[in-house]
Design an enzyme around this catalytic site. Structure first.
Site, PDB file in Angstrom:
ATOM      1  N   ASP A  68       1.222  -9.233   1.141  1.00  0.00           N
ATOM      2  CA  ASP A  68       0.447 -10.359   0.625  1.00  0.00           C
ATOM      3  C   ASP A  68      -1.031 -10.035   0.482  1.00  0.00           C
ATOM      4  O   ASP A  68      -1.690 -10.512  -0.446  1.00  0.00           O
ATOM      5  CB  ASP A  68       0.657 -11.606   1.482  1.00  0.00           C
ATOM      6  CG  ASP A  68       0.428 -11.378   2.967  1.00  0.00           C
ATOM      7  OD1 ASP A  68       0.114 -10.246   3.398  1.00  0.00           O
ATOM      8  OD2 ASP A  68       0.598 -12.354   3.734  1.00  0.00           O
TER       9      ASP A  68
ATOM     10  N   GLN B  59       3.026  -9.245   5.609  1.00  0.00           N
ATOM     11  CA  GLN B  59       3.137  -7.855   6.040  1.00  0.00           C
ATOM     12  C   GLN B  59       3.774  -7.730   7.426  1.00  0.00           C
ATOM     13  O   GLN B  59       3.832  -8.697   8.198  1.00  0.00           O
ATOM     14  CB  GLN B  59       1.750  -7.213   6.075  1.00  0.00           C
ATOM     15  CG  GLN B  59       1.176  -6.928   4.701  1.00  0.00           C
ATOM     16  CD  GLN B  59      -0.031  -6.029   4.812  1.00  0.00           C
ATOM     17  OE1 GLN B  59      -1.153  -6.491   4.733  1.00  0.00           O
ATOM     18  NE2 GLN B  59       0.203  -4.740   4.990  1.00  0.00           N
ATOM     19  N   HIS B  60       4.223  -6.511   7.723  1.00  0.00           N
ATOM     20  CA  HIS B  60       4.588  -6.060   9.069  1.00  0.00           C
ATOM     21  C   HIS B  60       5.919  -6.580   9.613  1.00  0.00           C
ATOM     22  O   HIS B  60       6.396  -6.076  10.623  1.00  0.00           O
ATOM     23  CB  HIS B  60       3.508  -6.423  10.099  1.00  0.00           C
ATOM     24  CG  HIS B  60       2.113  -6.097   9.695  1.00  0.00           C
ATOM     25  ND1 HIS B  60       1.745  -4.839   9.283  1.00  0.00           N
ATOM     26  CD2 HIS B  60       0.995  -6.860   9.659  1.00  0.00           C
ATOM     27  CE1 HIS B  60       0.442  -4.853   9.005  1.00  0.00           C
ATOM     28  NE2 HIS B  60      -0.027  -6.063   9.223  1.00  0.00           N
TER      29      HIS B  60
END
EC number: 2.7.1.17
Length: 497
Positions: free
Chosen positions: A243, A80-81
């Site tokens: 994820d 992520q991110h």
């Protein structure tokens, strides 16, 4: 046949799943390089993910002994991110700044202030911005690399980028989008006004990808790439997700009552909810799920990333490290670790560094230092569970995934520290399995529910179960109190929940 992909921090994994037989036929992974620098910089080249995907795909298909023309759909999970900034031609403009990059702490603090502090963030986004989120990375690029920033045509997350490479489509879904910092997690839409605070020169309508539903295809594999991979034409690519969201699917955590706990590079604790959760604790990320619904989540930044540093310090392989854990008692004879090698998100200490406390001439042994870093990483997960409140307190079972879940010693430590029964799915790479399940759901959404697919494919491993032992639970209460006192003494984090 369905393909699940998980593009993580350390590697890209690919699994081949036969839904009819209810089993995994093949799996493979290929590593990535992580570039680290001063001030918490942690970056990767998106091109390396593509190379890893190609290698892992070919190896997994070979192990499964299938004809790739039998693949019906592909699902992609991603860390992520991460910020993937593309130019007009769809080429990366700058290395992807990752979830564990803390170089943007100052930009994050400034954004929180501009949005009205924590109350303003909660009202606009349903969560409070954290340094690891994408928003502060975009602000950092604007301030430090203006010549790159001005060329941005599209902003994607890592899994969105792989979907784009597969299909040529620039799309996103609510689960992974939740972690950008410019997405309204209650209303499940982009917040263009928030994005304007982050990147005022960029047109959100043009730069942000089109949102699709979790069971909706991102597109089909590009014909030229399909030929290269040996696929038939028209293979679907599912929406995919972060994820953590697809790890929840891969553990069957798509209804209330379960907790998924991941002992990966980072640590995550999440529990499904049918409704947005009123967030009173800024450390709780009220993310959307990639199965519909919501997935309130806590993330700590130092789990196997911390234990591996200590393991490598002593030149131990995994078997040797586990042997050292066995040699040390609960509490590591008074050694406490604050394992913040990468800074920390929960509690919010992005500039923190790691500490080993309570060392004496008697207790400074490899066994105690190994035990202390595992215990303290697990204490961080308990701290996260406490932040989730009723969602976690009512859970009957923790489903444990990630690399650390392979250690029987660590599984028992989690059960004892949390006081909750622990069990592992047979497939511990749950994000890749979740991606394959979502791909099957996307392909069969008119006739098959995700719940029925999870029932068919998510199998628990009774040999990897651990029940809390009352004497150990009591001993860990004392060791956890010591950890909390160290947090208060060294970082000002209150010693009571």
């Amino acid at each position: 046949m369905y393909i699940g992909v998980d593009c993580g921090t350390q590697s890209t994994k690919v699994v081949v799943v036969d839904v009819e037989a209810g089993r995994l036929l093949g799996e493979a992974s290929r590593p990535h390089r992580l570039d680290e620098g001063e001030h918490g910089r942690r970056e990767q080249r998106p091109e390396d993910w593509v190379v890893a995907f190609r290698g892992a795909f070919q190896a997994a298909v070979a192990e499964a002994r299938i004809d790739p023309r039998d693949v019906r759909a592909i699902g992609v999970s991603g860390q992520q991110h991460g910020m993937v900034a593309l130019d007009e031609a769809g080429e990366p403009l700058y290395p992807a700044k990752l979830w564990c990059d803390t170089e943007t702490a100052a930009q994050n603090d400034a954004l929180i202030e501009r949005l009205g502090g924590e109350p303003g963030c909660l009202e606009k986004l349903g969560l409070v911005l954290q340094t690891g989120y994408t928003a502060s990375k975009v602000a950092w690029l604007r301030e430090t690399r203006p010549e790159v920033y001005r060329r941005i045509a599209t902003l994607l997350l890592p899994h969105d980028y792989l979907n784009f490479w597969l299909t040529g489509e620039r799309v996103a879904e609510a689960g992974d989008a939740s972690g950008t910092g410019y997405f309204d997690t209650h209303r499940r839409c982009w917040r263009h006004d928030v994005f304007a605070e982050i990147a005022p020169e960029l047109d959100a309508e043009r730069v942000l990808p089109r949102l699709i539903e979790s069971d909706e295809p991102a597109g089909v594999v590009r014909p030229a790439l399909a030929r290269e991979l040996g696929l038939s034409e028209g293979v679907l690519v599912a929406s995919g997700g972060g994820d953590n969201m697809l790890g929840a699917i891969g553990t069957g955590n798509i209804a209330p009552g379960l907790v998924t706990l991941s002992l990966g590079t980072s640590g995550t604790v999440c529990a499904y909810s049918d409704e947005p959760v009123p967030v009173e604790d800024a450390m709780v990320a009220n993310f959307c799920a990639s199965s519909g619904g919501w997935l309130p989540l806590i993330c700590t930044m130092n789990v196997t990333s911390a234990t591996n540093r200590v393991r490598e310090l002593f030149g131990l392989d995994l078997a040797g490290f586990n042997d050292q854990l066995h040699r040390a008692p609960i509490g590591a004879e008074g050694v406490t670790t604050l394992p913040f090698f990468n800074g920390e998100r929960v509690p919010p200490l992005p500039q923190a560094s790691a500490s080993f406390l309570g060392l004496t001439s008697v207790n400074t042994t490899p066994a105690n230092l190994c035990r202390a870093v595992v215990e303290s990483a697990t204490f961080g997960m308990r701290y996260g569970l406490e932040r989730l409140g009723k969602l976690a307190a009512g859970a009957s079972q923790i489903r444990l995934i990630g690399g650390g879940a392979r250690s029987s010693v660590w599984r028992q430590i989690v059960a004892d520290v949390t006081g909750t029964p622990v069990v592992c799915p047979q497939v511990t790479d749950a994000a890749a399995l979740g991606a394959a399940l979502q791909a099957a759901w996307c392909d069969r959404r008119q006739t098959t529910s995700l719940a029925s697919l999870c029932e068919r494919l998510v199998h628990l491993d009774p040999a990897a179960a651990a029940e809390p032992r009352p004497a150990n639970v009591e001993a860990y209460h004392q060791a956890y109190d010591r950890y909390r006192e160290a947090l208060q003494r060294h970082h000002g984090i209150p010693a009571t929940p």
